[in-house]
Design an enzyme around this catalytic site. Structure first.
Site, mmCIF file in Angstrom:
data_model
loop_
_atom_site.group_PDB
_atom_site.id
_atom_site.type_symbol
_atom_site.label_atom_id
_atom_site.label_comp_id
_atom_site.label_asym_id
_atom_site.label_seq_id
_atom_site.Cartn_x
_atom_site.Cartn_y
_atom_site.Cartn_z
ATOM 1 N N GLU A 73 1.036 -1.015 -0.014
ATOM 2 C CA GLU A 73 -0.278 -0.060 0.205
ATOM 3 C C GLU A 73 0.902 1.320 0.287
ATOM 4 O O GLU A 73 0.617 2.472 0.277
ATOM 5 C CB GLU A 73 -1.222 0.162 1.651
ATOM 6 N N HIS A 92 -2.158 4.237 7.987
ATOM 7 C CA HIS A 92 -3.141 3.564 7.757
ATOM 8 C C HIS A 92 -3.535 2.311 8.128
ATOM 9 O O HIS A 92 -2.283 1.524 8.111
ATOM 10 C CB HIS A 92 -2.402 3.377 6.067
ATOM 11 N N HIS A 94 -6.481 -0.436 8.882
ATOM 12 C CA HIS A 94 -7.833 -1.548 8.954
ATOM 13 C C HIS A 94 -8.696 -1.781 9.988
ATOM 14 O O HIS A 94 -9.085 -2.687 10.785
ATOM 15 C CB HIS A 94 -7.861 -2.386 7.995
ATOM 16 N N TYR A 119 -11.678 17.450 20.282
ATOM 17 C CA TYR A 119 -10.935 17.370 19.278
ATOM 18 C C TYR A 119 -10.783 16.431 18.381
ATOM 19 O O TYR A 119 -10.070 16.337 17.498
ATOM 20 C CB TYR A 119 -10.299 16.464 21.218
ATOM 21 N N HIS A 159 -12.591 -0.485 3.448
ATOM 22 C CA HIS A 159 -10.873 -0.182 3.712
ATOM 23 C C HIS A 159 -11.017 0.397 4.828
ATOM 24 O O HIS A 159 -10.251 -0.434 6.009
ATOM 25 C CB HIS A 159 -10.054 0.229 2.308
HETATM 26 ZN ZN LIG Z 1 -5.436 -1.413 3.653
#
Ligand SMILES: [Zn+2]
Length: 212
Positions: A73, A92, A94, A119, A159
């Site tokens: 990714e 990143h 999941h 926040y 995702h």
């Molecule tokens: Zn991903």
């Protein structure tokens, strides 16, 4: 910060994220901008057991220079960095609550989460939904690139989140804020709740501008 310290910092945050259940299996990835390229967590590796010495080193053009091969990714990170020259780190994940929200019907695609806390407004800001594309699809990178110029936090449909920060610490904190806000949003679904009013959101945005 020295190369060794940067690698240790990535491994430390990756492990912290993993141990608190924010990522699982070999999912999730972290990158850090260097003066002449990037450090990126390797493909197929558990965030709970990153070996600092095996973290991938990429050249400014994205070419793999040393360490294990980078996450598949990597293109998501490079697409966002390309539009955000002040971003120093990207996370990143999941993470489950953010992914759950990304699967819901009836979302406002320009801003998925209502403003629930100060926040959230300060660390996450407006959170657009990036349409679903299969992993590795070049159209996913293009969609991320298009939205990254105006947003440092994105939610990929079905995702997970992609979050930039002015440091690795800031990127991790913003990712956690997003995940907790997603959890809060799911807890409040079906109930009458009071989001922050637009004037308060505008005031916070003016007082705490995005620095990445
Ligand atoms: Zn991903």
């Amino acid at each position: 910060m020295t190369d060794t310290k940067q690698r240790e910092q990535i491994a430390w945050f990756a492990r912290s994220i993993f141990e608190r259940g924010l990522t699982f299996g070999s999912t999730g990835n972290i990158s850090l901008r260097l003066e002449d390229g990037w450090l990126m967590t390797p493909t197929g590796s558990s965030m709970g057991a990153i070996d600092p010495a095996k973290i991938s080193r990429l050249a400014a053009d994205g070419t793999h220079l040393s360490g294990d091969p980078p996450t598949k990714e990597a293109f998501l990170h490079l697409a966002m960095y390309g539009e955000r020259p002040r971003a120093k780190a990207i996370v990143h994940l999941h993470s489950i609550h953010s992914v759950a929200v990304s699967c819901l019907c009836g979302l406002d695609h320009s801003n998925v989460l209502p403003p629930l806390t100060a926040y959230q407004v300060m660390r996450v800001g407006k959170l657009p939904l990036v349409p679903y594309f299969p992993p590795g699809d070049s159209e996913l990178a293009e969609a991320v690139r298009r939205m990254s110029a105006r947003h440092h936090c994105l939610l990929l449909a079905n995702h997970g989140p992609v979050v930039a920060g002015s440091s690795l610490e800031e990127a991790v904190y913003a990712t956690e804020e997003l995940e907790e806000t997603a959890r809060l949003f799911l807890l409040l679904r079906g109930q009458d709740f009071q989001p922050l009013n637009p004037a308060d959101v505008t005031e916070l945005e003016g007082r705490f501008p995005v620095t990445c």
